[in-house]
Scaffold this active site. Sequence first.
Site, PDB file in Angstrom:
ATOM      1  CG  ASP A 191     -10.152   2.652   6.559  1.00  0.00           C
ATOM      2  OD1 ASP A 191      -9.088   3.102   7.004  1.00  0.00           O
ATOM      3  OD2 ASP A 191     -10.562   2.870   5.400  1.00  0.00           O
ATOM      4  CG  ASP A 220      -8.325   2.002   2.449  1.00  0.00           C
ATOM      5  OD1 ASP A 220      -7.583   2.153   3.433  1.00  0.00           O
ATOM      6  OD2 ASP A 220      -9.269   2.761   2.191  1.00  0.00           O
ATOM      7  NE  ARG A 255      -7.207   3.963  -1.591  1.00  0.00           N
ATOM      8  CZ  ARG A 255      -7.899   4.949  -1.013  1.00  0.00           C
ATOM      9  NH1 ARG A 255      -8.289   4.842   0.225  1.00  0.00           N
ATOM     10  NH2 ARG A 255      -8.176   6.046  -1.678  1.00  0.00           N
ATOM     11  CG  LEU A 277      -8.197   4.094  15.765  1.00  0.00           C
ATOM     12  CD1 LEU A 277      -8.386   3.734  14.296  1.00  0.00           C
ATOM     13  CD2 LEU A 277      -7.844   2.852  16.581  1.00  0.00           C
ATOM     14  NE  ARG A 322      -3.156   3.054   0.964  1.00  0.00           N
ATOM     15  CZ  ARG A 322      -4.162   3.353   1.798  1.00  0.00           C
ATOM     16  NH1 ARG A 322      -4.774   2.402   2.465  1.00  0.00           N
ATOM     17  NH2 ARG A 322      -4.552   4.592   1.951  1.00  0.00           N
TER      18      ARG A 322
END
Length: 271
Positions: free
Chosen positions: A215, A213, A210, A229, A201
Amino acid sequence: MDKIKISNLEVYCHHGVFAEENVLGQKFLVSAVLYTEIEEAAFEDDISKSINYGEVCHYIKELMEKYTFKLLESVAECLASRILMRFPLAKRIKLEIKKPWAPIMLPIETVSVEIEREWHTAYLSIGSNLGDKKDNLDQAIALLNADEYSKVTKISEYITTEPVGGVEQDDFLNAALEVKTLRSPKRLLEIIGVIERQLKRERKVHWGPRTIDLDIIFYDDIVMDTKELTIPHPEMEKRGFVLKPLLEIAPKSIHPIFKKTVVQLLDELDD
């Protein structure tokens, strides 16, 4: 939740800061409270439906004799996580390790470290729009499962979504994951960073293309906002590529700030 308690299990082993402690060893006392559900085991009178406390005691002894740590904190962390991984019916553990012969040259009954650990539920959003997108997602999931402290328990269907942010690029392949983890949000983020680096990445363009990813969208019902965060993930309620896969595996999960389910958030977004 029901509890199974073990009090002051005596183990002789070799943990301590001083070299003499590692060589000569000393006595430790271990107490544990295992949080579980015992109703089924009780009604069926079946030990296989409960946690065998004898096996837990022998496992504690085995671990404490196998490894050597300088800190009681490290001993406690090792025991708590290993017990939760070894005995899946245990949802949470409260653990205390006492050191009655602590070499501090003062009269003292004991010193101890007490911790509580449990399995947490995190929901992740995952996407890729470079290279072999499906393979990128598959590899990321495999790497998550390779982490002994985490396991992927649900995976949504992979869906194709248009990119957002105004950068011209290929469509994304997106999904949502449910992950059971013993890691804190910070430690889970560290593992995500390792996985993203392994899959090359690169962060050259904001909102740009990318290979992968990952999350953290939800972590239990935690609300946190630090430099590294933010949970829940900011503006997730405005992102169809997050909500649509999440709807498949966690439709009734509640946003801890807005107090709305994933179903409600997606309905509002569609409107």
